[in-house]
Write an enzyme that holds these catalytic residues in place. Sequence first.
Site, PDB file in Angstrom:
ATOM      1  N   ASP A 326      -7.309   1.242   1.659  1.00 11.94           N
ATOM      2  CA  ASP A 326      -8.616   0.518   1.261  1.00 11.94           C
ATOM      3  C   ASP A 326      -9.425   1.210   0.288  1.00 11.94           C
ATOM      4  O   ASP A 326      -9.875   0.914  -0.639  1.00 11.94           O
ATOM      5  CB  ASP A 326      -9.218  -0.161   2.383  1.00 11.94           C
ATOM      6  CG  ASP A 326      -8.327  -1.014   3.204  1.00 11.94           C
ATOM      7  OD1 ASP A 326      -7.134  -0.684   3.669  1.00 11.94           O
ATOM      8  OD2 ASP A 326      -8.897  -1.961   3.814  1.00 11.94           O
ATOM      9  N   GLU A 467       2.078  -7.216   4.473  1.00 10.38           N
ATOM     10  CA  GLU A 467       2.773  -6.835   5.637  1.00 10.38           C
ATOM     11  C   GLU A 467       3.574  -7.884   6.631  1.00 10.38           C
ATOM     12  O   GLU A 467       4.082  -7.523   7.464  1.00 10.38           O
ATOM     13  CB  GLU A 467       1.482  -6.118   6.680  1.00 10.38           C
ATOM     14  CG  GLU A 467       1.048  -4.880   6.334  1.00 10.38           C
ATOM     15  CD  GLU A 467      -0.405  -4.528   6.926  1.00 10.38           C
ATOM     16  OE1 GLU A 467      -1.173  -5.443   7.243  1.00 10.38           O
ATOM     17  OE2 GLU A 467      -0.685  -3.302   6.738  1.00 10.38           O
ATOM     18  N   LYS A 580       1.257 -12.007   2.742  1.00  6.59           N
ATOM     19  CA  LYS A 580       0.003 -12.016   3.450  1.00  6.59           C
ATOM     20  C   LYS A 580      -0.945 -11.751   2.472  1.00  6.59           C
ATOM     21  O   LYS A 580      -2.035 -12.154   2.343  1.00  6.59           O
ATOM     22  CB  LYS A 580      -0.091 -10.851   4.357  1.00  6.59           C
ATOM     23  CG  LYS A 580      -1.233 -10.396   4.890  1.00  6.59           C
ATOM     24  CD  LYS A 580      -1.382  -9.211   5.884  1.00  6.59           C
ATOM     25  CE  LYS A 580      -2.357  -8.893   6.505  1.00  6.59           C
ATOM     26  NZ  LYS A 580      -2.625  -7.565   7.278  1.00  6.59           N
ATOM     27  N   GLN A 581      -0.616 -11.105   1.381  1.00  8.60           N
ATOM     28  CA  GLN A 581      -1.514 -10.408   0.319  1.00  8.60           C
ATOM     29  C   GLN A 581      -0.935 -10.132  -0.986  1.00  8.60           C
ATOM     30  O   GLN A 581       0.266  -9.717  -0.952  1.00  8.60           O
ATOM     31  CB  GLN A 581      -2.450  -9.393   0.934  1.00  8.60           C
ATOM     32  CG  GLN A 581      -1.510  -8.096   1.027  1.00  8.60           C
ATOM     33  CD  GLN A 581      -2.398  -7.018   1.961  1.00  8.60           C
ATOM     34  OE1 GLN A 581      -2.181  -7.365   3.004  1.00  8.60           O
ATOM     35  NE2 GLN A 581      -3.080  -6.290   1.301  1.00  8.60           N
TER      36      GLN A 581
END
Lengths: 727, 727
Positions: A326, A467, A580-581
């Site tokens: 991050d 993930e 997820k993303q």
Amino acid sequence: MSWLISEEGRQLEKTIDFGNKFLIGNGYFGYRGTMEEYDKSELPACNLSGIYDQQGASWREPINAPNGLYTQLFVDGDPYDLRTKEVCAHQQQIDMHQALHQRRTVFSGKSGEVRVVSERFASGTDKHLLLMSYSFCLENTTNIRLVTGIDGDVWDINGPHLFEYSHYSEGQTLGLSAISGEMKHTITVADTLTTDFEGTQRIFETEKGIFRQIEFVAQAGQTYHFTKSIAIYTSQDVAEPLKYAVKASHSANQKGYQALKKEHQQEWAQRWSMADVEIEGDDEAQLALRYSIYQLMIIAPRNSQATSIPARGLSGQTYKGAVFWDTEMFMLPFFLHTEPETAKNLIDYRIKTLDGARAKAAEYGFRGAFYAWESQENGQDACSDYNVTDVFTQRPMRTYFRDKQIHISAAVAYGIWETFQMTGELALLMNGGAEVILECARFYNSYAYYRPEKERFELIDVIGPDEYHERVYNNAYTNKMAAYTINIAEKVLEQLEDSPTYKAALIEKLAYEQEIEQLRNMKKALYVPQPDDQTGLIEQFDGYFKLEDTTVDTVRSRLIDPKEYWGGAYGVAADTQILKQADVVLLLTLFKEEYAKEVKRKNWQYYEPRTEHGSSLSPCIYALLACDIGDPEWAYPYFMKTASVDLTGESKQFAGTIYIGGTHPAANGGAWMAAVLGFAGLKISEGRVSVNPKLPKHWQKMRFKVQLKEEIYHVEVTKEGGKVWKQ
Amino acid sequence: MSWLISEEGRQLEKTIDFGNKFLIGNGYFGYRGTMEEYDKSELPACNLSGIYDQQGASWREPINAPNGLYTQLFVDGDPYDLRTKEVCAHQQQIDMHQALHQRRTVFSGKSGEVRVVSERFASGTDKHLLLMSYSFCLENTTNIRLVTGIDGDVWDINGPHLFEYSHYSEGQTLGLSAISGEMKHTITVADTLTTDFEGTQRIFETEKGIFRQIEFVAQAGQTYHFTKSIAIYTSQDVAEPLKYAVKASHSANQKGYQALKKEHQQEWAQRWSMADVEIEGDDEAQLALRYSIYQLMIIAPRNSQATSIPARGLSGQTYKGAVFWDTEMFMLPFFLHTEPETAKNLIDYRIKTLDGARAKAAEYGFRGAFYAWESQENGQDACSDYNVTDVFTQRPMRTYFRDKQIHISAAVAYGIWETFQMTGELALLMNGGAEVILECARFYNSYAYYRPEKERFELIDVIGPDEYHERVYNNAYTNKMAAYTINIAEKVLEQLEDSPTYKAALIEKLAYEQEIEQLRNMKKALYVPQPDDQTGLIEQFDGYFKLEDTTVDTVRSRLIDPKEYWGGAYGVAADTQILKQADVVLLLTLFKEEYAKEVKRKNWQYYEPRTEHGSSLSPCIYALLACDIGDPEWAYPYFMKTASVDLTGESKQFAGTIYIGGTHPAANGGAWMAAVLGFAGLKISEGRVSVNPKLPKHWQKMRFKVQLKEEIYHVEVTKEGGKVWKQ
């Protein structure tokens, strides 16, 4: 008006949310937005940066310092506590421009109304100081008992961490020290009180706290006021934390609350003059974006060396207070453009923890640097092999974040290279940056398998950013980032050509001669999934397109328990295309120059409806790529979602049964990226700053500054275009 | 006495077990040991070999034919059914020497005692025939209604499979045909009745059945008798199954039960004269071993071409009636040594299904032959991606048996090579055997990854025999078997040197020239885990020794639900060293000549307490290696466990919530191996038969025969030694 974040009314059901929302901090500590009278049941925390401890076999986590703000007012023997007492009015707010937390409560009790007003700030000029001003006024003349001091009975997720409490008092100064169980860190808090009233005082100690009690008769209508000058030191800072804390608390008290507040305000005004991004035409977006920037600034390790930022900032112990990718991929850009010294600090943290990354690689039988997925103080990986708890069996689930999320090393190399490019400081490379990058490239060389069948190197059995799909082969993002790391390593060696002695010494030290040859081969043959000729789509990983093609809602409807983990071997998303993303979309965002607009558009459109955004890192990337392909209206809702994640509190609170709440600095950084790099289209290339604005239709104008090397640039954009000028 | 398997009393709770235990069969069909009066609720089955069908999205499974034995006796209107009627005595038995199923029941009802005696056999001389003799005798003169015919409402696990029933009757012959839903196979059963009594007859049809009803007054004390001559044909056998079935049933009836039984007895006497293994000094072992051999003989595809044996024999539809590695690794040795023609039949099945194996390899992006984990008629893999159901969520669990259990291809190559060595028939290689072996070797070449780091080829992300550990790297057994397959491929090419035209044509057809070169490289560099210098232990797979080292009981105690699957990503065994079944020990057993005795002993001792024996394939391997290292007393309990698995019924009945019961031919074959190859120490090398006995201390003598090429050898061993002589 657009500098104030405010809530009216008690809203006790949101106590935990508000602890995050009304966080203050200064990079050394964060202090959650809880009331002064709260004990640990409401999760107050003075969360310390970069100092960790482990209790038994539980997860290691950052230490929460004793709560120096603790204050409870008793009126006629009755505690006036927001949780239990009726109120006529209650307001809590953050003044972002001044970085002040303010509270106004009007209690109504049997003795009539009692007004409490408090203000607190985490000093922007002395990171060890937490200051509070507190006043109260009663409707009727009544007996008052004020208890204020240091509450060492702190909230912990996997505690307790503090033991061997020792108490100190001299004059108006109290002190409390405790020693952590595993690492034997000493944590000391000192608190000096100044009151404008007198009464019968006594000091009392509990096992884990020390407090003053002052009793007197408060006169109707008169306002009584006191200040607390709290200083926090640990044995990581100085050898004698108590001595330093007492001294700092004492001298802060002497200087006085107002003087310290003025310094603090000046410091913050200066920060905002560099960091603010003004938006004309959208007050809601303006407020949310400023709040995102506020969140980044209160956790920035400005005055600490080689310290980074945890994934939940300084809002508590969730995610173990650990540093994730991050930081490099989502927060670093903000600091790089507005506060390069802090950016370098983040990078120095990775340089400092290189040995930890080497040890992790060796643990798995690889060479080079495999950075921790959840990095703590020495680069040790806090990520457990069992990072999620099964909601059905309450058993820990074997997860592979730690062993398979190999893209972390590329993120570190990427961050260093970005920082080097923005600052142009070769010293950054020569003071460890180059070594990190070379060791990261070496790691990928060591990790890769060659598949003779296809005459290529592959990165197999990994987890990409998405993930929900574990142990996949040739995750496009991961392979691309690994290839880029090898690229960077090559460029780093070029950069060092003017420093031949240093370069030779480094190559010798790392025994890197042969590696260079191998990397050259690998660069030629490392497989990076490409857009399909027909569809333009990049497959997220081998076999992804063969998975069940369904919708996020369908997958959600299959949940038996709302807290179920979507990923893992048997999660509802695992065998579907639901991600997820942002994963491929992140790849296209980072390397947007390399792909045709049509490819970017097609992939955005394909992956967007298949993305659950189970990570707060996801929406900003969709916003960024949407801007890049000229669709700010697609981007806008993602930008707003990102920018307001910590305002609304509407983020995922659980992974399995594990609480993952807290603030979301990566989303905060993502909001800044979406605004500045997305809507304004800021681009820095070969020493030139330019813009290519794609403003949402209701935005009239944006104004902000960025720093490039030593220069500060003013930027102003409208829908028609923009201008950039040096300060 | 030691030829009879017998049970006294109703024991209704064991109905399903007894269905397996009292199975009869002839390789074309198996008929479960259920009572004549049972309907499908007691799981009767006339389970057909090698004919499959799928219902909807359920698993494909073998077809159960209509039940031609169905017979219900009504006495004074009351059904005399073992399930509901009181009995004075009941006995069920198998006479193994004659392969006869016998039943004696004395019912007690309001009309006094009723004695029923029945006998049935699956003809050993005509595979389409099922014969029954049935008699009854009443204590008191009473009205009798006998219903007997063909019940097409069969038990299915994932059915129904039979549709479009058509009925036939002419004279004493009834017929029932049905068509399977997916494959449109026609299944026909015909039944001709001969009675020694007369009565009022009528034939009636139900939707799925056709029956005769005969009513008369039975005289006290008189025995009434009838026989049923049942013939079974399918459209896989002949174009007009009804015509053939009726004709066969009719002519069997004409020949008569006693004549057919005599032929059957002679056939079985001959079989036993070759296959029997006599043990002196241990009646219990003698019975269990004979029973194991009986089980193998009733399912051997003697009279079918290119047909193999399913993992649960012909005891039902569990395991989808599919052929596993069980056949080559556990059953083949018995047939190779006693009935080589049947062994060749098993091998021909693999040759016939080579294209299926090629298609499976291609499906996963590989070249060569990747044999089905659960092979059905054309080599298609019946193994689903979801082979286990989660007991907690009732969701299917993604398993990797199908995609990762790559050692299956090596088992096929191994089986062919063993068969070639025993029979010495080059034709076996030239009629497809060579092609299969070369394609299996090619598969491993295609599957392997090269790890430059270690300068070796690796087989990564596999499942070894121990299925409790999924997706492991470098499973010692798998890597060794792959290396051996490459070895065999080389030897095959040597064998073909005398047939240069054939060899050249084959290499050209397979485009194998370059492969040979690559296999040579791979042979040099394929990693095969070796015994550790210090400990002598071979690590089951990379990282196995780092897993939690605990006990089987500890792991069992962690179960929340007794039906929980131990393996999978989160099973109780997955992160421990507890294994399902012999894995390294199997490797050492197969390649016992290559490893030092001390290595074998150390590994046996290490892995033995860590093995759960969750597979019936496991104990025999421990017995074999124990014999090899000279410890028959270690071996004995494992031998007994193996040999009696279908006698005691004490085997695992569930994997997750999936029923996996049935007979265990691999264990049956394992019992033979443990006795002959283990205790007697039979060894065939370079055309010589020798023994090296390691008898358990209470065994005095063993006697058996084996066939090598065209010769039959008599073997007799005692504790002191043994002798071998040609017939």
